[in-house]
Design a protein around this motif. Sequence first.
Motif, PDB file in Angstrom:
ATOM      1  N   ALA A 147      65.714  -1.191  -1.524  1.00 53.44           N
ATOM      2  CA  ALA A 147      66.304  -0.052  -2.225  1.00 53.44           C
ATOM      3  C   ALA A 147      67.323   0.678  -1.362  1.00 53.44           C
ATOM      4  CB  ALA A 147      65.207   0.909  -2.666  1.00 53.44           C
ATOM      5  N   LEU A 148      67.156   0.623  -0.045  1.00 53.67           N
ATOM      6  CA  LEU A 148      68.080   1.305   0.864  1.00 53.67           C
ATOM      7  C   LEU A 148      69.240   0.407   1.292  1.00 53.67           C
ATOM      8  CD1 LEU A 148      65.419   3.126   3.090  1.00 53.67           C
ATOM      9  CD2 LEU A 148      67.057   4.224   1.526  1.00 53.67           C
ATOM     10  N   GLY A 149      69.306  -0.811   0.716  1.00 50.17           N
ATOM     11  CA  GLY A 149      70.406  -1.698   1.015  1.00 50.17           C
ATOM     12  C   GLY A 149      70.261  -2.487   2.286  1.00 50.17           C
ATOM     13  N   GLU A 150      69.085  -2.512   2.869  1.00 47.18           N
ATOM     14  CA  GLU A 150      68.856  -3.261   4.113  1.00 47.18           C
ATOM     15  C   GLU A 150      68.224  -4.608   3.760  1.00 47.18           C
ATOM     16  OE1 GLU A 150      66.960  -0.928   7.156  1.00 47.18           O
ATOM     17  OE2 GLU A 150      67.699   0.944   6.268  1.00 47.18           O
ATOM     18  N   GLY A 151      69.050  -5.477   3.161  1.00 48.96           N
ATOM     19  CA  GLY A 151      68.559  -6.716   2.598  1.00 48.96           C
ATOM     20  C   GLY A 151      67.974  -7.687   3.589  1.00 48.96           C
ATOM     21  N   GLN A 152      68.614  -7.867   4.733  1.00 53.01           N
ATOM     22  CA  GLN A 152      68.156  -8.873   5.672  1.00 53.01           C
ATOM     23  C   GLN A 152      66.770  -8.569   6.236  1.00 53.01           C
ATOM     24  OE1 GLN A 152      69.402 -11.798   6.218  1.00 53.01           O
ATOM     25  NE2 GLN A 152      67.759 -12.304   7.675  1.00 53.01           N
TER      26      GLN A 152
ATOM     27  N   ARG B 262      64.196  -9.099   3.502  1.00 52.29           N
ATOM     28  CA  ARG B 262      63.840 -10.495   3.218  1.00 52.29           C
ATOM     29  C   ARG B 262      62.927 -11.067   4.301  1.00 52.29           C
ATOM     30  NH1 ARG B 262      69.103 -10.398   1.178  1.00 52.29           N
ATOM     31  NH2 ARG B 262      70.043 -10.987   3.180  1.00 52.29           N
ATOM     32  N   GLU B 263      63.176 -10.713   5.552  1.00 50.83           N
ATOM     33  CA  GLU B 263      62.330 -11.211   6.639  1.00 50.83           C
ATOM     34  C   GLU B 263      60.889 -10.729   6.487  1.00 50.83           C
ATOM     35  OE1 GLU B 263      64.172  -9.941  10.215  1.00 50.83           O
ATOM     36  OE2 GLU B 263      65.910 -11.299  10.033  1.00 50.83           O
ATOM     37  N   ILE B 264      60.745  -9.447   6.190  1.00 51.26           N
ATOM     38  CA  ILE B 264      59.389  -8.904   6.017  1.00 51.26           C
ATOM     39  C   ILE B 264      58.721  -9.520   4.796  1.00 51.26           C
ATOM     40  CG2 ILE B 264      58.098  -6.812   5.453  1.00 51.26           C
ATOM     41  CD1 ILE B 264      60.082  -5.248   7.169  1.00 51.26           C
ATOM     42  N   ALA B 265      59.478  -9.653   3.690  1.00 59.26           N
ATOM     43  CA  ALA B 265      58.906 -10.194   2.457  1.00 59.26           C
ATOM     44  C   ALA B 265      58.466 -11.637   2.633  1.00 59.26           C
ATOM     45  CB  ALA B 265      59.925 -10.075   1.330  1.00 59.26           C
ATOM     46  N   LEU B 266      59.280 -12.461   3.310  1.00 63.14           N
ATOM     47  CA  LEU B 266      58.909 -13.868   3.538  1.00 63.14           C
ATOM     48  C   LEU B 266      57.686 -13.972   4.445  1.00 63.14           C
ATOM     49  CD1 LEU B 266      62.421 -15.541   3.938  1.00 63.14           C
ATOM     50  CD2 LEU B 266      60.681 -16.128   2.235  1.00 63.14           C
ATOM     51  N   ASP B 267      57.667 -13.171   5.497  1.00 62.96           N
ATOM     52  CA  ASP B 267      56.509 -13.178   6.402  1.00 62.96           C
ATOM     53  C   ASP B 267      55.249 -12.756   5.652  1.00 62.96           C
ATOM     54  OD1 ASP B 267      55.319 -13.159   9.220  1.00 62.96           O
ATOM     55  OD2 ASP B 267      54.907 -11.104   8.551  1.00 62.96           O
ATOM     56  N   THR B 268      55.379 -11.760   4.804  1.00 63.75           N
ATOM     57  CA  THR B 268      54.220 -11.275   4.035  1.00 63.75           C
ATOM     58  C   THR B 268      53.730 -12.349   3.079  1.00 63.75           C
ATOM     59  OG1 THR B 268      55.058  -9.012   4.170  1.00 63.75           O
ATOM     60  CG2 THR B 268      53.410  -9.457   2.483  1.00 63.75           C
ATOM     61  N   LEU B 269      54.646 -13.041   2.413  1.00 66.27           N
ATOM     62  CA  LEU B 269      54.262 -14.108   1.491  1.00 66.27           C
ATOM     63  C   LEU B 269      53.532 -15.223   2.230  1.00 66.27           C
ATOM     64  CD1 LEU B 269      54.254 -15.532  -1.229  1.00 66.27           C
ATOM     65  CD2 LEU B 269      56.607 -16.311  -0.762  1.00 66.27           C
ATOM     66  N   THR B 270      54.069 -15.620   3.379  1.00 68.88           N
ATOM     67  CA  THR B 270      53.440 -16.702   4.153  1.00 68.88           C
ATOM     68  C   THR B 270      52.018 -16.318   4.561  1.00 68.88           C
ATOM     69  OG1 THR B 270      55.588 -17.383   5.019  1.00 68.88           O
ATOM     70  CG2 THR B 270      53.633 -18.110   6.230  1.00 68.88           C
ATOM     71  N   ARG B 271      51.864 -15.102   5.066  1.00 64.69           N
ATOM     72  CA  ARG B 271      50.539 -14.646   5.484  1.00 64.69           C
ATOM     73  C   ARG B 271      49.594 -14.528   4.288  1.00 64.69           C
ATOM     74  NH1 ARG B 271      50.492 -12.620  10.734  1.00 64.69           N
ATOM     75  NH2 ARG B 271      52.564 -12.358  11.682  1.00 64.69           N
ATOM     76  N   SER B 272      50.110 -14.034   3.157  1.00 63.56           N
ATOM     77  CA  SER B 272      49.255 -13.854   1.980  1.00 63.56           C
ATOM     78  C   SER B 272      48.751 -15.197   1.463  1.00 63.56           C
ATOM     79  CB  SER B 272      50.023 -13.116   0.883  1.00 63.56           C
ATOM     80  OG  SER B 272      49.170 -12.805  -0.196  1.00 63.56           O
TER      81      SER B 272
ATOM     82  N   LEU C 126      51.038 -13.986  -5.688  1.00 62.22           N
ATOM     83  CA  LEU C 126      52.034 -14.297  -6.716  1.00 62.22           C
ATOM     84  C   LEU C 126      53.039 -13.153  -6.860  1.00 62.22           C
ATOM     85  CD1 LEU C 126      49.651 -15.842  -9.418  1.00 62.22           C
ATOM     86  CD2 LEU C 126      51.268 -17.069  -7.931  1.00 62.22           C
ATOM     87  N   ALA C 127      52.564 -11.913  -6.728  1.00 64.73           N
ATOM     88  CA  ALA C 127      53.472 -10.773  -6.777  1.00 64.73           C
ATOM     89  C   ALA C 127      54.461 -10.829  -5.615  1.00 64.73           C
ATOM     90  CB  ALA C 127      52.680  -9.470  -6.751  1.00 64.73           C
ATOM     91  N   CYS C 128      53.960 -11.180  -4.431  1.00 68.11           N
ATOM     92  CA  CYS C 128      54.848 -11.304  -3.265  1.00 68.11           C
ATOM     93  C   CYS C 128      55.868 -12.439  -3.493  1.00 68.11           C
ATOM     94  CB  CYS C 128      54.036 -11.582  -2.009  1.00 68.11           C
ATOM     95  SG  CYS C 128      53.041 -10.177  -1.442  1.00 68.11           S
ATOM     96  N   ALA C 129      55.416 -13.555  -4.073  1.00 70.36           N
ATOM     97  CA  ALA C 129      56.323 -14.670  -4.341  1.00 70.36           C
ATOM     98  C   ALA C 129      57.406 -14.259  -5.330  1.00 70.36           C
ATOM     99  CB  ALA C 129      55.534 -15.867  -4.871  1.00 70.36           C
ATOM    100  N   PHE C 130      57.022 -13.511  -6.359  1.00 75.37           N
ATOM    101  CA  PHE C 130      58.010 -13.024  -7.315  1.00 75.37           C
ATOM    102  C   PHE C 130      59.025 -12.120  -6.629  1.00 75.37           C
ATOM    103  CE2 PHE C 130      59.412  -9.507 -10.010  1.00 75.37           C
ATOM    104  CZ  PHE C 130      60.112 -10.206 -10.994  1.00 75.37           C
ATOM    105  N   ASN C 131      58.534 -11.225  -5.757  1.00 75.12           N
ATOM    106  CA  ASN C 131      59.441 -10.295  -5.083  1.00 75.12           C
ATOM    107  C   ASN C 131      60.439 -11.030  -4.194  1.00 75.12           C
ATOM    108  OD1 ASN C 131      58.160  -8.120  -6.294  1.00 75.12           O
ATOM    109  ND2 ASN C 131      56.816  -7.712  -4.540  1.00 75.12           N
ATOM    110  N   VAL C 132      59.975 -12.059  -3.492  1.00 77.66           N
ATOM    111  CA  VAL C 132      60.872 -12.841  -2.643  1.00 77.66           C
ATOM    112  C   VAL C 132      61.955 -13.528  -3.486  1.00 77.66           C
ATOM    113  CG1 VAL C 132      61.011 -14.907  -1.184  1.00 77.66           C
ATOM    114  CG2 VAL C 132      59.234 -13.197  -0.769  1.00 77.66           C
ATOM    115  N   ALA C 133      61.521 -14.113  -4.615  1.00 73.41           N
ATOM    116  CA  ALA C 133      62.485 -14.778  -5.497  1.00 73.41           C
ATOM    117  C   ALA C 133      63.469 -13.775  -6.080  1.00 73.41           C
ATOM    118  CB  ALA C 133      61.744 -15.516  -6.610  1.00 73.41           C
TER     119      ALA C 133
END
Length: 807
Positions: A725-730, A733-743, A755-762
Amino acid sequence: MPIRGGLPPRNPRFVGREGLLADVRGLLGNGPVVLLPSADHQLGGTGRTQLAVEYAYRYAETYDLVWWIPAEQTAGMRAALVGLAQELRLPEARDINRTLGAVRDALSRGEPYRNWLVVFENANRPEDIKPYLPSGAGHVLVTSRNPRWTTEVAQAVPVPVFDRTDSVDFLRRRSPDLSAVDAERLAERLGDVPMALDEAAAVRSAAGWSVDDYLRRYDERAAELAFPTPIRVAWGLAADGLAETSPAAFELLELSAFLASAPVSWELLWAARGLASPELARTVRIERRLKAAMRLIGRYGLADLDPPGGSLVVHPLVRGMLGQQLSSERHAVLLRTVRAMLAAADPGDPDNPTHWPRYAEIVPHLVHSDVLGGDAEEIRHLVINCVRYLYAGGDYDSSRDLATQAVARWRDSLGETDEQTLLASFHLANALRAVGRTADARALNAQTLRSQREVLGGDDEQTLATANSVGADLRMQGHFGQARQLDADNLVRYRRLFGESFPTALRCANNLAADLRLLGDFRGARALDEQVLRHRQMIFVDGHPETLSSRAGLAFDLYGLGDYPAAAELLAAAGHFDTLGPDHPMALWAGRFAAMAARRSGRPDAGALATTNAELYRQKFGDLNVETLGAMVSLAHCARDAGDLDEAHRLLERAVARYHAVLGDEHPFTLAAGADLAGVVRATGRYAEARTIDQEALGGLRRSVGADHPFTLSCANGLAADLVALGEGQPAREIALDTLTRSRSVRGGDHPDTLACAFNVALDAGDDQSAEAAIEELQKVYGEGHPLLARARSGVRLETEIEPPPL
């Protein structure tokens, strides 16, 4: 007719006092009234209690409720007030102080009764009853021997002796054949003191003494005393008369010198049948003879009996005079007998509610018999059982006070490492934790456990019980891993020593499952809870609280695994939670978990369920209880799902502040509630504020429970949303991918939050195909028509809220 509770029988021989009764009636409209002895009879005996009883009966029709409360000892007063709470249909809080406060407040509001009379009998410490004095339209009447009552607390009304007319009337009612002249002679010699007149009338009737004979004996007795008073002389004659008629009955009366003013039942006295002297034992061991002796004591005016004759109450003045005339040798013999009698009356198993009436009868007598000074192991064990009874009944303050006294006395007399000193210390720590002194409880438990391991060994049952308590301390501190290690070691020992179906071994296994839930290991917790549930179903009856505890724990395990329908089905199928009452801890757990499962399933009744549950928690445990705060978090999630962000923010902000106060800044629950609060702040568009909250919570959670804990993963998912939301995309994405992998590793790829994390990453990557695939998987979990699917299809990032498990 008004509702009455605990009111003594009306005295059919009450006379006079018309002016006093009118004065009391008038003054009660201005606030509480305390009846005190007159200045020239400060020890009492002027009829304060009888005046209060007469007032209660005479004006009963003007009240909706009349409640009598014995207030000589705090525990008895609290028990009577709990009975009043039940009459007022107030929910009984786990902490009895909340129940007593609710009684005071309900009476003050006039709900459900506006016109009420509450009588506190023998309230000799104003500070003890002051917290429980209600205001409002009702009336409070107090009897006391203590002159230290200020006008701020109650209006003092001294109760003098009879006037001569009332004395004569009183004596002639007791003895209709007594002439007015003889009644006048007796009244003059007895100084018109009501208690002395009553004893004189009783002994004359029981012994058949004429007036002349009585007055002769009176003068002889008075001449023997250095400081003769009407009560002392009259009492001495009654005691002599009883001793001449029945030495056994008099010895029975002597025992009361070491008992309180509370009713003493024949069952309690019957416990002395193998302990008393041969003469008394012959009387006590047969119920018929024992009850006859009790009636004889009453006939001589030395005690009051209830109408069935099953209990007697000895006036404090009588008890005091009995004690004063005992030799040191006789004093020691009787004291040993009373202590042994109380120990013999101990039913054991103080956690069993069917035994509580007997403990309620024993507890008032502990102080007067100084059982803490008893030198027999069974007497000290009685004290420990009474400590536990008070705790089990929710009177944590009284439990703490008695345990504190026991530990202090026994450390001096037995030593710090004595087995019973250590056991009392264990129970004291439980009571300290219950009253909110968690740091003190933790320090005492740690010290007790070290000593028990050195003295008793690690496999002793008491040592294991304390270790379980230390595990609870560790959970409260947020040291979930240490708690698991300790409880796992305990469980191995319990099973080796007692077998895996032993009740305390099952409790230890239940605690270990709680540790695993707190660590996010819901699969491990589920396996253990299923095992414990099977064993408990084999050894306990249907509906037993411990079986229901396992059901509730298993339901949370299923919720943590993402199987919300199964969790709801288990809670509904159990069906037994309702039998416990809506505010039983197990029923409250089940209610909260049912609301959580209903919300995740998209049911419209989730908010109503959570609202009811949170209010019941608040009534039962108070606002600063950890379980109440968990219910508040669950309610906030429902408010958010319903679109009421203001209410969700209010609830979570309050929960965070209270978690800070109760558990500390770094506790995982405090940090998790902060992450939930950030989600609501984010929903209102305050992304920078949400990021600040999430960053602080995420750092704390990584330190306390690790990067793979479900709390941490949910918080990280929220932080990624802040950054997007603050425009800090990179970095997002790093945090979201790491969270998905761990989840995926921790919770599994098909868990709803994964599945919610996977949707958010996509969604963040603009990968519509992967996003649609995630939505299809979410639909399999939630079913078509779930509100979450509509949010996902509209391109809204999905939240993964945190629900704190029970501690």
